[in-house]
Design a protein around this motif. Structure first.
Motif, PDB file in Angstrom:
ATOM      1  N   PHE A 264      30.100  39.335  37.124  1.00 30.78           N
ATOM      2  CA  PHE A 264      31.611  38.630  37.631  1.00 30.78           C
ATOM      3  C   PHE A 264      31.260  38.134  38.968  1.00 30.78           C
ATOM      4  O   PHE A 264      32.450  37.966  39.392  1.00 30.78           O
ATOM      5  CB  PHE A 264      32.333  39.936  37.599  1.00 30.78           C
ATOM      6  N   ALA A 265      30.374  38.050  39.638  1.00 29.29           N
ATOM      7  CA  ALA A 265      30.221  37.341  41.040  1.00 29.29           C
ATOM      8  C   ALA A 265      31.188  38.132  41.971  1.00 29.29           C
ATOM      9  O   ALA A 265      31.712  37.246  42.933  1.00 29.29           O
ATOM     10  CB  ALA A 265      30.496  35.884  40.738  1.00 29.29           C
ATOM     11  N   ARG A 266      31.166  39.263  41.935  1.00 27.43           N
ATOM     12  CA  ARG A 266      32.137  40.186  42.898  1.00 27.43           C
ATOM     13  C   ARG A 266      31.195  40.222  44.309  1.00 27.43           C
ATOM     14  O   ARG A 266      30.057  40.841  44.206  1.00 27.43           O
ATOM     15  CB  ARG A 266      32.522  41.347  42.340  1.00 27.43           C
ATOM     16  N   SER A 267      31.748  40.231  45.417  1.00 29.53           N
ATOM     17  CA  SER A 267      31.126  40.212  46.482  1.00 29.53           C
ATOM     18  C   SER A 267      31.029  41.857  46.796  1.00 29.53           C
ATOM     19  O   SER A 267      32.034  42.419  46.347  1.00 29.53           O
ATOM     20  CB  SER A 267      31.874  39.754  47.774  1.00 29.53           C
ATOM     21  N   PRO A 268      30.178  42.219  47.843  1.00 29.27           N
ATOM     22  CA  PRO A 268      30.112  43.481  48.416  1.00 29.27           C
ATOM     23  C   PRO A 268      31.620  44.024  48.844  1.00 29.27           C
ATOM     24  O   PRO A 268      31.895  45.276  48.605  1.00 29.27           O
ATOM     25  CB  PRO A 268      29.032  43.751  49.489  1.00 29.27           C
ATOM     26  N   SER A 269      32.314  43.279  49.587  1.00 25.43           N
ATOM     27  CA  SER A 269      33.503  43.516  50.302  1.00 25.43           C
ATOM     28  C   SER A 269      34.605  43.633  49.412  1.00 25.43           C
ATOM     29  O   SER A 269      35.424  44.446  49.260  1.00 25.43           O
ATOM     30  CB  SER A 269      33.990  42.381  51.387  1.00 25.43           C
ATOM     31  N   TRP A 270      34.628  42.897  48.058  1.00 26.17           N
ATOM     32  CA  TRP A 270      35.523  42.958  47.192  1.00 26.17           C
ATOM     33  C   TRP A 270      35.296  44.205  46.221  1.00 26.17           C
ATOM     34  O   TRP A 270      36.189  45.019  45.855  1.00 26.17           O
ATOM     35  CB  TRP A 270      35.296  41.677  46.231  1.00 26.17           C
ATOM     36  N   ILE A 271      34.079  44.770  46.203  1.00 23.55           N
ATOM     37  CA  ILE A 271      33.522  45.655  45.182  1.00 23.55           C
ATOM     38  C   ILE A 271      33.963  47.002  46.142  1.00 23.55           C
ATOM     39  O   ILE A 271      34.361  47.832  45.509  1.00 23.55           O
ATOM     40  CB  ILE A 271      32.194  45.762  45.166  1.00 23.55           C
ATOM     41  N   CYS A 272      33.875  47.055  47.396  1.00 22.23           N
ATOM     42  CA  CYS A 272      34.283  48.326  48.372  1.00 22.23           C
ATOM     43  C   CYS A 272      35.871  48.421  48.174  1.00 22.23           C
ATOM     44  O   CYS A 272      36.043  49.513  48.243  1.00 22.23           O
ATOM     45  CB  CYS A 272      33.736  48.091  49.544  1.00 22.23           C
ATOM     46  N   ALA A 273      36.396  47.326  48.130  1.00 22.82           N
ATOM     47  CA  ALA A 273      37.960  47.265  47.987  1.00 22.82           C
ATOM     48  C   ALA A 273      38.616  47.958  46.936  1.00 22.82           C
ATOM     49  O   ALA A 273      39.714  48.136  46.847  1.00 22.82           O
ATOM     50  CB  ALA A 273      38.428  46.016  48.413  1.00 22.82           C
ATOM     51  N   LEU A 274      37.741  48.108  45.688  1.00 21.45           N
ATOM     52  CA  LEU A 274      38.344  48.522  44.361  1.00 21.45           C
ATOM     53  C   LEU A 274      38.776  49.892  44.495  1.00 21.45           C
ATOM     54  O   LEU A 274      38.111  50.766  45.004  1.00 21.45           O
ATOM     55  CB  LEU A 274      37.169  48.473  43.175  1.00 21.45           C
ATOM     56  N   THR A 275      40.081  50.311  43.852  1.00 22.52           N
ATOM     57  CA  THR A 275      40.576  51.558  43.561  1.00 22.52           C
ATOM     58  C   THR A 275      40.439  52.162  42.540  1.00 22.52           C
ATOM     59  O   THR A 275      40.277  51.287  41.417  1.00 22.52           O
ATOM     60  CB  THR A 275      41.894  51.489  44.274  1.00 22.52           C
ATOM     61  N   ARG A 276      40.877  53.107  42.266  1.00 22.27           N
ATOM     62  CA  ARG A 276      40.816  53.883  40.819  1.00 22.27           C
ATOM     63  C   ARG A 276      41.817  53.204  40.106  1.00 22.27           C
ATOM     64  O   ARG A 276      42.061  53.239  38.829  1.00 22.27           O
ATOM     65  CB  ARG A 276      40.854  55.349  41.016  1.00 22.27           C
TER      66      ARG A 276
END
Length: 316
Positions: free
Chosen positions: A157-169
């Motif tokens: 899904f071309a998600r960057s590490p910063s975006w992935i780390c910002a994911l919440t439940r």
């Protein structure tokens, strides 16, 4: 603040006090001032936080290299700069803003360097390499589940590490039978077995600081500090240990995804603006990109400050 605290240490490698003063004044007046003036609603990204020290280090390395050539900053010529750039990595091009300032301030002769830009042609992995990494993450259960989930978010899904780390439940929607993830404006249904990998950190979060928190962390990937997510730099390091270089593999995903999707679908699916989606579609060779880009440019030129209209869909 961390960059400002690091600055004296970063400049401590320069033996000449005059050179240190020149570099410090440039650093505080240009890259650091640029960050201070950034709007509050746009926090400093991890890339910016890493880019400023890299820019300063590039200048420090130049000033360490010049005495080895029997020269100095004041005596530096354009030929010295050309040799320095030709005998090292592309990151040396970051000295360009510093040279422009020293030239204007007459600390040096008129010196320049080409602009530092990342090249998509070299910053991308091959398609078969990307799919090999996907296959490995899916079929190697010995790998940490959160690393597998993060790697697949980047590869698929071309998600960057910063975006992935910002994911919440709360970004994970699970009714027990189907799991969806909020990537853009519309939740995306996650197929098996990837859905199980995302359920694992939701139901069994792993965090060194978990014992200090009163309840489950709101973050999908909790960090080492209580109440904070994993740092993007830490996630990038974990992915690199698996052979996944975040930027080249994300570029490969961005080249592959829009090739089979209309711009509007690509934009809504992954949360990109239509302009960004159109640019990636053009780079990937998609047919819909140029039409969408034309509509966006025309709408922007005709109605300043209004919302960009959604390009109409065509059969086929």
């Amino acid at each position: 603040m961390r960059i400002e605290q690091w600055l004296p240490k970063g400049l401590g490698r320069l033996r000449d006090a005059g050179d240190r003063r020149i570099v410090e004044r440039w650093a505080r007046w240009q890259p650091l001032r640029r960050q201070h003036r950034q709007p509050e609603h746009r926090p400093t990204s991890p890339g910016q936080a890493c880019g400023i020290p890299q820019e300063i280090r590039a200048v420090v390395r130049l000033l360490e290299w010049l005495p080895e050539q029997g020269s100095s900053l004041a005596a530096c010529t354009q030929n010295h700069i050309n040799v320095y750039l030709a005998t090292g990595p592309a990151g040396r091009l970051r000295i360009r803003p510093f040279l422009h300032r020293t030239s204007r301030r007459q600390h040096t002769r008129a010196l320049t360097a080409p602009s530092y830009t990342s090249s998509l042609a070299v910053g991308i992995v091959a398609a078969d390499t990307r799919w090999y990494l996907v296959h490995r993450l899916v079929h190697e259960p010995d790998l940490a589940v959160r690393d597998r989930a993060a790697g697949l978010l980047l590869l698929l899904f071309a998600r960057s590490p910063s975006w992935i780390c910002a994911l919440t439940r709360d970004d994970v929607l699970d009714d027990g039978a189907t799991l969806s993830l909020c990537l853009g404006t519309h939740p995306v249904e996650i197929p098996q077995p990837f859905d199980g990998m995302l359920r694992e950190p939701v139901h069994h979060p792993v965090s060194k600081a978990q014992r200090l928190e009163s309840g489950p962390s709101r973050w999908l990937l909790p960090g080492a500090r209580a109440g904070r997510p994993m740092e993007p730099v830490s996630l990038s390091r974990r992915l690199k240990a698996l052979g996944i270089r975040p930027r080249p593999t994300r570029n490969a995903s961005l080249m592959d995804l829009p090739a089979g999707l209309p711009v509007v679908v690509f934009s809504r699916l992954l949360g990109f603006t239509q302009a960004t989606a159109a640019n990636w579609t053009i780079d990937s060779g998609g047919d819909d990109g140029r039409y969408a880009a034309h509509r966006i440019r025309r709408a922007t030129a005709n109605t300043e400050g209004t919302a960009i209209p959604v390009p109409p869909q065509h059969d086929g």
